[in-house]
Design a protein around this motif. Structure first.
Motif, PDB file in Angstrom:
ATOM      1  N   MET A 205      34.884  30.328  56.136  1.00  0.00           N
ATOM      2  CA  MET A 205      35.271  29.414  57.208  1.00  0.00           C
ATOM      3  C   MET A 205      36.725  28.977  57.084  1.00  0.00           C
ATOM      4  SD  MET A 205      32.650  29.300  59.089  1.00  0.00           S
ATOM      5  CE  MET A 205      33.085  27.946  60.173  1.00  0.00           C
ATOM      6  N   GLY A 206      37.451  29.563  56.115  1.00  0.00           N
ATOM      7  CA  GLY A 206      38.868  29.270  55.978  1.00  0.00           C
ATOM      8  C   GLY A 206      39.193  28.074  55.119  1.00  0.00           C
ATOM      9  N   ASN A 207      38.238  27.598  54.318  1.00  0.00           N
ATOM     10  CA  ASN A 207      38.477  26.452  53.448  1.00  0.00           C
ATOM     11  C   ASN A 207      38.628  26.902  52.000  1.00  0.00           C
ATOM     12  OD1 ASN A 207      37.993  24.492  55.611  1.00  0.00           O
ATOM     13  ND2 ASN A 207      35.850  25.145  55.448  1.00  0.00           N
ATOM     14  N   ARG A 208      39.538  26.255  51.270  1.00  0.00           N
ATOM     15  CA  ARG A 208      39.671  26.573  49.855  1.00  0.00           C
ATOM     16  C   ARG A 208      38.347  26.326  49.142  1.00  0.00           C
ATOM     17  NH1 ARG A 208      45.520  23.861  48.195  1.00  0.00           N
ATOM     18  NH2 ARG A 208      46.846  25.407  49.245  1.00  0.00           N
ATOM     19  N   LYS A 209      37.977  27.240  48.249  1.00  0.00           N
ATOM     20  CA  LYS A 209      36.659  27.187  47.627  1.00  0.00           C
ATOM     21  C   LYS A 209      36.754  27.135  46.108  1.00  0.00           C
ATOM     22  CE  LYS A 209      34.361  30.815  46.666  1.00  0.00           C
ATOM     23  NZ  LYS A 209      33.435  31.978  46.688  1.00  0.00           N
ATOM     24  N   ILE A 210      35.639  26.839  45.502  1.00  0.00           N
ATOM     25  CA  ILE A 210      35.515  26.850  44.044  1.00  0.00           C
ATOM     26  C   ILE A 210      35.253  28.281  43.592  1.00  0.00           C
ATOM     27  CG2 ILE A 210      34.125  26.063  42.103  1.00  0.00           C
ATOM     28  CD1 ILE A 210      33.450  23.570  43.807  1.00  0.00           C
ATOM     29  N   VAL A 211      36.020  28.731  42.619  1.00  0.00           N
ATOM     30  CA  VAL A 211      35.788  30.032  41.992  1.00  0.00           C
ATOM     31  C   VAL A 211      35.290  29.751  40.575  1.00  0.00           C
ATOM     32  CG1 VAL A 211      36.804  32.233  41.315  1.00  0.00           C
ATOM     33  CG2 VAL A 211      37.590  31.088  43.398  1.00  0.00           C
ATOM     34  N   SER A 240      39.467  25.692  43.547  1.00  0.00           N
ATOM     35  CA  SER A 240      40.021  26.306  42.334  1.00  0.00           C
ATOM     36  C   SER A 240      41.286  27.081  42.659  1.00  0.00           C
ATOM     37  CB  SER A 240      38.991  27.261  41.714  1.00  0.00           C
ATOM     38  OG  SER A 240      37.741  26.634  41.543  1.00  0.00           O
ATOM     39  N   GLY A 241      42.027  27.461  41.621  1.00  0.00           N
ATOM     40  CA  GLY A 241      43.221  28.275  41.809  1.00  0.00           C
ATOM     41  C   GLY A 241      43.671  28.899  40.502  1.00  0.00           C
ATOM     42  N   ILE A 242      44.645  29.766  40.603  1.00  0.00           N
ATOM     43  CA  ILE A 242      45.360  30.294  39.439  1.00  0.00           C
ATOM     44  C   ILE A 242      46.798  29.839  39.605  1.00  0.00           C
ATOM     45  CG2 ILE A 242      46.045  32.333  38.134  1.00  0.00           C
ATOM     46  CD1 ILE A 242      43.715  33.826  39.374  1.00  0.00           C
ATOM     47  N   ALA A 243      47.247  28.958  38.740  1.00  0.00           N
ATOM     48  CA  ALA A 243      48.589  28.382  38.854  1.00  0.00           C
ATOM     49  C   ALA A 243      49.593  29.295  38.163  1.00  0.00           C
ATOM     50  CB  ALA A 243      48.632  26.992  38.232  1.00  0.00           C
ATOM     51  N   ASP A 318      38.377  45.248  46.231  1.00  0.00           N
ATOM     52  CA  ASP A 318      37.411  46.335  46.356  1.00  0.00           C
ATOM     53  C   ASP A 318      36.245  45.801  47.185  1.00  0.00           C
ATOM     54  OD1 ASP A 318      35.400  48.238  46.050  1.00  0.00           O
ATOM     55  OD2 ASP A 318      35.901  48.658  43.956  1.00  0.00           O
ATOM     56  N   LYS A 319      36.094  46.301  48.409  1.00  0.00           N
ATOM     57  CA  LYS A 319      35.093  45.771  49.329  1.00  0.00           C
ATOM     58  C   LYS A 319      33.662  46.069  48.881  1.00  0.00           C
ATOM     59  CE  LYS A 319      38.202  44.407  52.466  1.00  0.00           C
ATOM     60  NZ  LYS A 319      39.455  44.834  51.862  1.00  0.00           N
ATOM     61  N   ARG A 320      33.461  46.950  47.911  1.00  0.00           N
ATOM     62  CA  ARG A 320      32.113  47.281  47.471  1.00  0.00           C
ATOM     63  C   ARG A 320      31.526  46.210  46.562  1.00  0.00           C
ATOM     64  NH1 ARG A 320      33.804  53.080  45.218  1.00  0.00           N
ATOM     65  NH2 ARG A 320      35.269  51.651  44.230  1.00  0.00           N
ATOM     66  N   ASN A 321      32.369  45.596  45.726  1.00  0.00           N
ATOM     67  CA  ASN A 321      31.861  44.576  44.806  1.00  0.00           C
ATOM     68  C   ASN A 321      32.680  43.287  44.834  1.00  0.00           C
ATOM     69  OD1 ASN A 321      34.214  45.334  43.488  1.00  0.00           O
ATOM     70  ND2 ASN A 321      33.165  46.437  41.843  1.00  0.00           N
ATOM     71  N   ASP A 350      36.639  39.821  38.395  1.00  0.00           N
ATOM     72  CA  ASP A 350      35.402  40.119  39.112  1.00  0.00           C
ATOM     73  C   ASP A 350      35.166  39.076  40.193  1.00  0.00           C
ATOM     74  OD1 ASP A 350      34.211  37.844  37.988  1.00  0.00           O
ATOM     75  OD2 ASP A 350      32.976  38.967  36.572  1.00  0.00           O
ATOM     76  N   GLU A 351      34.037  39.183  40.898  1.00  0.00           N
ATOM     77  CA  GLU A 351      33.794  38.324  42.051  1.00  0.00           C
ATOM     78  C   GLU A 351      33.598  36.857  41.672  1.00  0.00           C
ATOM     79  OE1 GLU A 351      29.679  39.425  40.672  1.00  0.00           O
ATOM     80  OE2 GLU A 351      31.675  40.296  40.677  1.00  0.00           O
ATOM     81  N   THR A 352      33.366  36.564  40.373  1.00  0.00           N
ATOM     82  CA  THR A 352      33.222  35.177  39.928  1.00  0.00           C
ATOM     83  C   THR A 352      34.530  34.595  39.404  1.00  0.00           C
ATOM     84  OG1 THR A 352      32.689  35.649  37.602  1.00  0.00           O
ATOM     85  CG2 THR A 352      30.881  35.761  39.202  1.00  0.00           C
ATOM     86  N   GLY A 353      35.588  35.426  39.336  1.00  0.00           N
ATOM     87  CA  GLY A 353      36.863  34.963  38.811  1.00  0.00           C
ATOM     88  C   GLY A 353      37.086  35.261  37.347  1.00  0.00           C
ATOM     89  N   THR A 354      36.165  35.961  36.697  1.00  0.00           N
ATOM     90  CA  THR A 354      36.339  36.355  35.299  1.00  0.00           C
ATOM     91  C   THR A 354      37.334  37.504  35.206  1.00  0.00           C
ATOM     92  OG1 THR A 354      34.093  35.695  34.722  1.00  0.00           O
ATOM     93  CG2 THR A 354      35.179  37.260  33.250  1.00  0.00           C
ATOM     94  N   MET A 355      38.320  37.390  34.318  1.00  0.00           N
ATOM     95  CA  MET A 355      39.246  38.501  34.132  1.00  0.00           C
ATOM     96  C   MET A 355      38.525  39.652  33.441  1.00  0.00           C
ATOM     97  SD  MET A 355      42.967  38.703  32.215  1.00  0.00           S
ATOM     98  CE  MET A 355      42.259  38.703  30.559  1.00  0.00           C
TER      99      MET A 355
END
Length: 725
Positions: A205-211, A240-243, A318-321, A350-355
């Protein structure tokens, strides 16, 4: 007379090969116009985005739709332009529709993206658009989702938009991409400066989200939290973010001594110290409760004191995962060399934000155990996914050549027989920029292929021998000599990959190598004539071993004086089943076009035969050698707005016979059709819940490419599958 003959020879060479119907046209009126991006959609038509100072050049019978939106887009310092999307027929002869912002609302429409895989049915349509406003008003760019995608209807409004404050690099390159479920990763801020930069993720919906597994979070009550969202209680995390800033934070750094001391593989037979890509700049790990930034890393690098903000430059998903890949640069200082420097990294989350992994793109500790620093500046300019081979394609660039540089094409640990078209940086020129393309395995970042893309210096010697590929037209093999090369830059953030893994780039070079099948060829480096600065488009084979197509896009220049060239800027390319589409502009100075005209072909009625001021350029180079039946969008366009939680997939792919599809929704029944590349249906029917509900058997089909179309009450989807041993 001699000059005229040489110019005529060049013009003949420019247009000597036209096995298919090429289109090379200008577009626009008396104002300034630029085409920035291009893509093909499910019905075969093309979308072209850009800007124009007026729309009077659009034919009167073309429907014009104004994009509406709720809220304010900050563009108070703008130039009163129209940012637009133009829909062209498949043969490019007709403008079907134009959707545009109100005049002055934005400066352009810069990028077009969807949430489906390349060459699958067009999903939701997302755009970014440049803005010109003050720091206080968050000038930079916006990201927006449109209500329609031109297949299920012409867009009329922005479903949502996000204002992104950006300056310098992030404003110029607009690093963002969208996941299959409509979430957007994007970079905001500056690069190599002192204020701020960060990556955020927007929900659908275009809102900043928690990763969940990013490590910096902003609390609803105010302030930052370093750690996991769960550990932030009792204050709730807002987003969340990566500063990308050193001071007061511990981003992209190890938080424990064990992580900091770890020795890990570099992806090409060597190693490096530190678990995180910024560890090399520091002498200790970083405690998030008491952040430190003491410099002096193990291979002699420290943070550059002038510029605590790093430079995030490109994003691919990667749109698959929904794994996200980030290209970034660290402004640093090399203590051994007593010199400022820029060091690159490509990072997978990954999709949860884990490097998951990261790559420096050069050796920090060689396979022999020698610890090195890499004095040339190096940058990450573009990222793309090679879905056919599960590779990340990296477009990078080196500024100079000295101690250790981007990996060579013939010294690849995981692929000892590999050979890039241009294995290494040759010659003696130092203060130049040379592009590089590499392929890294998506799952672990291991290098499998690479080539430099460094065009020849005018008048260089040491050319070596002719390349054995007859399509190279007698041009020298870059790996047999030691010629001086010249600055060569690929277009930022617009590297493309075909359905079979071929890599397509647009760039700028000098004595650019061209192929026999090119629409516009360059003159041989062994000739007495002079080349000129030029834009070009090139397609490499999947191994990066040889260009399959390479053509100039430049005004026809005088080969004795170089006058008339160096007059185009190309920004984007798109590979179709018949050829390559490129878009850009012819440059202007003081309201007049620069240089000579392009050699035009098949100019449509909506186009124009000559530039007038800064004028948009559209090119569709076609050739038998560029034909590939799988570079076509498969599947049926959704009948309504595309709202799938993920795009689905088919696997295994390639397959020896059995294949299973994973649909974006849970459904109880669907109709299906399996067709070959000729459009002939080889299987069809109705499926209801049962043991073989989503399974298809292609064992009796001949090897080749097949398309599975599925229609249910919840939507329609299409999948491409390769059947073979």
């Amino acid at each position: 007379m001699k000059k005229l003959l040489m110019l005529l020879c060049l013009l003949f060479a420019c247009i000597a090969h036209q096995a298919q119907v090429n289109t090379v046209t200008y577009a626009g009126g008396s104002g300034k116009e630029t085409f920035y991006d291009v893509m093909q959609i499910t019905d075969g038509s093309f979308l072209v985005s850009g800007y124009a100072e007026d729309l009077n050049w659009i034919p009167a019978n073309v429907p014009l739709t104004v994009l509406t939106y709720t809220g304010n887009i900050p563009n108070s310092l703008g130039t009163n332009r129209f940012g637009f999307i133009m829909q062209l027929s498949e043969d490019m002869s007709t403008i079907l529709n134009v959707a545009h912002f109100p005049q002055g609302a934005v400066e352009d429409i810069r990028f077009l993206k969807t949430n489906t895989l390349p060459y699958q049915g067009t999903g939701d349509l997302y755009i970014s658009a440049s803005t010109a406003d003050t720091y206080a008003n968050d000038g930079g760019y916006i990201i927006a989702k449109l209500d329609h995608n031109f297949v299920n209807g012409v867009p009329t409004t922005l479903s949502w938009f996000k204002i992104v404050w950006a300056e310098a690099g992030p404003k110029d390159t607009q690093p963002w991409d969208v996941t299959s479920n409509g979430e957007v990763y994007y970079v905001s801020g500056q690069n190599h400066a002192a204020d701020w930069s960060a990556m955020y993720c927007l929900d659908n919906m275009g809102n900043r989200k928690i990763v969940p597994n990013w490590r910096t979070h902003w609390l609803t009550a105010g302030g930052e939290w370093k750690g996991t969202p769960a550990s932030a209680a009792p204050s709730a995390v807002n987003y969340s973010g990566i500063a990308f800033k050193i001071g007061g934070r511990c981003e992209l750094r190890s938080w424990s001594q064990t992580e900091f001391d770890a020795t890990t593989t570099d992806g090409n037979g060597g190693t490096r110290k530190g678990t995180w890509p910024a560890d090399f700049l520091f002498s200790t790990p970083c405690d998030p409760l008491s952040p430190t930034a003491s410099g002096g890393g193990y291979n002699g690098y420290s943070p550059e004191s002038c510029c605590p903000v790093w430079g995030a430059s490109c994003v691919a998903v990667d749109k698959r995962n929904n794994y996200m890949y980030l290209g970034i640069n660290f402004k640093s200082y090399s203590n051994p060399a007593n010199s400022p420097d820029f060091e690159p990294a490509v990072i997978c989350f990954d999709e949860t934000g884990t490097m998951v992994w990261w790559s420096r793109l050069y050796h920090e500790i060689t396979p022999a155990g020698d610890t090195l620093y890499s004095l040339p500046d190096q940058y990450v300019d573009a990222l793309a996914i090679d879905y056919a081979h599960d590779k990340l394609v990296v477009g990078a660039r080196a500024h100079g050549n000295n101690t250790e540089n981007l990996w060579e094409g013939n010294t690849i640990a995981a692929n000892p027989s590999a050979k890039g078209f241009q294995n290494q940086f040759t010659g003696t020129n130092g203060n130049i920029h040379e592009s590089w393309i590499g392929k890294l395995r998506l799952n672990d970042g291991t290098l499998t292929n690479s080539t430099y893309m460094a065009e020849l210096f005018e008048g260089t010697g040491s050319l070596g021998t002719q390349h054995p590929d007859p399509n190279l037209a007698g041009w020298p093999d870059p790996n047999t000599g030691w010629p001086n090369v010249n600055t060569t830059r690929l277009s930022k953030n617009n590297l493309k990959v075909s359905s079979t893994g071929q890599v397509i780039v647009v760039g700028v070079g000098r004595r650019t190598i061209t192929t026999v099948n090119a629409y516009q060829r360059n003159i041989s480096p062994w000739s007495t004539g002079l080349g000129c600065w030029n834009n070009f488009v090139r397609m490499y084979d999947p191994t990066l071993g040889v260009p399959k197509y390479s053509s100039l896009i430049v005004g026809a220049w005088d080969t004795l004086t170089q006058a008339g060239g160096d007059n185009t800027e190309m920004f984007a390319a798109y590979k179709t089943s018949k050829g390559i589409v490129c878009v850009g502009r012819q440059k202007a100075a003081n309201g007049l076009p620069v240089g000579n005209n392009l050699p035009l072909s098949n100019v449509p009625t909506w186009g124009t035969n000559a530039p007038n001021n800064e004028t948009a350029v559209l090119i569709y180079y076609q050739d038998d050698s560029l034909e590939n039946a799988t570079d076509v969008i498969t599947g049926i366009a959704p009948s309504g707005p595309y709202t799938a939680q993920y795009a689905g997939r088919c696997y295994p792919n390639p397959t020896k016979g059995e294949v299973q599809i994973m649909l974006p929704y849970e459904v109880e029944a669907f109709d299906f059709a399996v067709s070959n590349v000729l459009g002939q249906v080889v299987q069809s029917g109705h499926r209801a819940l049962g043991d073989a509900f989503r399974h298809f058997d292609l064992s009796d089909a001949v090897d080749g490419v097949y398309f599975i179309a599925v229609r249910s009450e919840r939507g329609t989807w299409g999948y491409r599958v390769v059947k073979g041993e």
